[in-house]
Scaffold this motif. Sequence first.
Motif, PDB file in Angstrom:
ATOM      1  N   GLY A 181       0.827  -1.207   0.000  1.00 57.32           N
ATOM      2  CA  GLY A 181       0.000   0.000   0.000  1.00 57.32           C
ATOM      3  C   GLY A 181       0.853   1.246   0.000  1.00 57.32           C
ATOM      4  N   MET A 182       1.913   1.242   0.795  1.00 58.79           N
ATOM      5  CA  MET A 182       2.753   2.422   0.882  1.00 58.79           C
ATOM      6  C   MET A 182       3.624   2.600  -0.352  1.00 58.79           C
ATOM      7  SD  MET A 182       1.767   4.062   3.404  1.00 58.79           S
ATOM      8  CE  MET A 182       2.941   5.383   3.208  1.00 58.79           C
ATOM      9  N   ALA A 221       2.718   1.880  -3.276  1.00 59.87           N
ATOM     10  CA  ALA A 221       1.805   2.453  -4.268  1.00 59.87           C
ATOM     11  C   ALA A 221       1.763   3.967  -4.138  1.00 59.87           C
ATOM     12  CB  ALA A 221       0.415   1.866  -4.097  1.00 59.87           C
ATOM     13  N   CYS A 222       2.081   4.471  -2.963  1.00 59.82           N
ATOM     14  CA  CYS A 222       1.977   5.924  -2.809  1.00 59.82           C
ATOM     15  C   CYS A 222       3.346   6.606  -2.740  1.00 59.82           C
ATOM     16  CB  CYS A 222       1.072   6.275  -1.632  1.00 59.82           C
ATOM     17  SG  CYS A 222       1.799   6.087  -0.034  1.00 59.82           S
ATOM     18  N   ALA A 223       4.422   5.882  -3.031  1.00 62.19           N
ATOM     19  CA  ALA A 223       5.749   6.516  -3.040  1.00 62.19           C
ATOM     20  C   ALA A 223       5.961   7.258  -4.366  1.00 62.19           C
ATOM     21  CB  ALA A 223       6.824   5.456  -2.850  1.00 62.19           C
TER      22      ALA A 223
END
Lengths: 414, 108
Positions: free
Chosen positions: B70-71, B73-75
């Motif tokens: 999930g993280m 995907a947001c980097a």
Amino acid sequence: MEERIVIVGAGQAGGELAAGLRKQGYKGRVLLLGDEAHPPYQRPPLSKGFLQGKVALTDLYLKPLASYERFDIELKPGTRVEAIDRATKEVSLGDGSRLAYDKLVLATGGRARPLSVPGLAGARPENLFSLRSIADVEAMRGRFIPGNRLVIIGGGYVGLEVAAVAVQLGLRVTLLEAAPRLLCRVTGPEVSAFIEKLHRERGVELRLSCEVRSMELDEARRQVREVGFACQGVQERLEADLVLVGIGLIPNTELASAAGLAVDNGIVVDEYACTADPDILAIGDCANQPSAYTGGRIRLESVPNAIEHARVAAATLMGKREPSAAIPWFWSDQYGLKLQMVGLSTGHEQCVTRGSVEGKEFSAFYLKDRRVIAADVIGRPAEFMAAKRLVSSRVQVDAARLGDAAVPLASLAA
Amino acid sequence: MAKIKFIEANGKQHEVEAEEGQSVMQAATNNLVPGIVAECGGFASCATCHGYVDEAWLTKLPPPDAAEEGMIACAFHVQPNSRLTCQLKMTPALDGLVVRLPVSQTEE
Ligand SMILES: Cc1cc2nc3c(=O)[nH]c(=O)nc-3n(C[C@H](O)[C@H](O)[C@H](O)COP(=O)(O)OP(=O)(O)OC[C@H]3O[C@@H](n4cnc5c(N)ncnc54)[C@H](O)[C@@H]3O)c2cc1C
Ligand code: FES
């Protein structure tokens, strides 16, 4: 003589700055003075994993002691700075000695706001706590045992995180909040309602619109026995084994104001972290800085802010000018649920949610003039950076599409 | 003790020693490797410790769990070999690990 940078406060911002200076190749002396017994450490786990006993003390440390030595950072724990002499460019320390600086950086953070109620005057009860440091948690530990009655005053992040840990450890928890909803200063009513339900489901007793009126101590005045409060006009009393006060922070600005520097809800600095004295900077929780995001001044209390300030100050001290352009963001963790917030929702006109509130997986977007000014992302980390981009780009969005989880967020950012 | 080589986006290399059980992120911050910000201190909440694990090593690592995925995907600057270095624990099998760093952890 070799140039010296003296940093006051060995916390998140001070520690980051010292390391940042060495990363950038600073050749002079770097002195990092802190009044706590520890090297710089992370505070977020204090009210989460560390309180719960899941994170070890040394895992809180941002770097092991050996790293400071290796990179020639003169870390002096247990050292309190008492005063600044701007004329001679010296600071005086707790032991009476003086230390010269070429550049001075104030990274003094803040202290927990004390509760003032009748019955407490002059007393320092052993079972009344605030939570700011490792020492605070260590003092509380012995009373975090199943069955104990914990009364928490304040429904902000610290109070809520402690409530979550405490009920999970089997304490009986009542939380008293003055405002009509939780996290009132930082989030919208939708998210407050969600957080309220989350805690009630787990067994936390919540009292909102509640004013603490008194504390009753035992005969020796060493223990709080009862907390008296008025909840929506009705007087009540609650027996307590321990009481936690989490009602905010007072920035440590006394050194600066005694030295004649401007203080207004924090030490006043410009976008390069400089005070009006060209040789003194201020960073982190204690600093009030212009914000490109709000267009005004702002004092934030968060790790990303402390790190960003340290980056800006390191650049300034290296003779570069790199103003801060960061957007405020914050995270919290309660019952293993990840909450990530970006921007400030104050003044929003509309709140749009996407995802499932019941499923504990949703994002709340705060709109003003059809632009997303802030977002709370709960249990949907993959959405967080897209939300951050929406906030920073300030593009206008279509509320219906924003609320439709089938429409990729990234396609709205344009 | 195991060695990790970090390569900054500008090509600058940093070879550091890591202890077994330590995270790759911690090894970087202990050694003042520039380019790893690690705002959340290793709790998979910030994606500012993102690195590209050299292909040869990728298969030696356990795959990312849901939180890490999930993280990532947001980097910023994500590639197929992107990992959160705070979630990678050093083992003897990883001696010699090579991790490249993105141009920036905090902006595009
Ligand atoms: C319980 C808790 C939970 C938190 N959770 C989160 C979270 O989940 N996410 C997040 O982003 N942020 C969180 N925060 C906030 C975050 O920890 C702070 O914003 C951050 O630590 C600020 O860094 P700082 O360096 O400005 O101040 P601090 O880390 O407070 O460091 C300041 C240091 O200066 C020392 N000092 C003060 N005066 C003097 C003096 N005169 N001489 C010497 N030393 C002095 C202080 O003792 C202290 O050690 C939390 C904070 C707390 C207390
Ligand atoms: S340090 Fe924050 S995600 Fe790795």
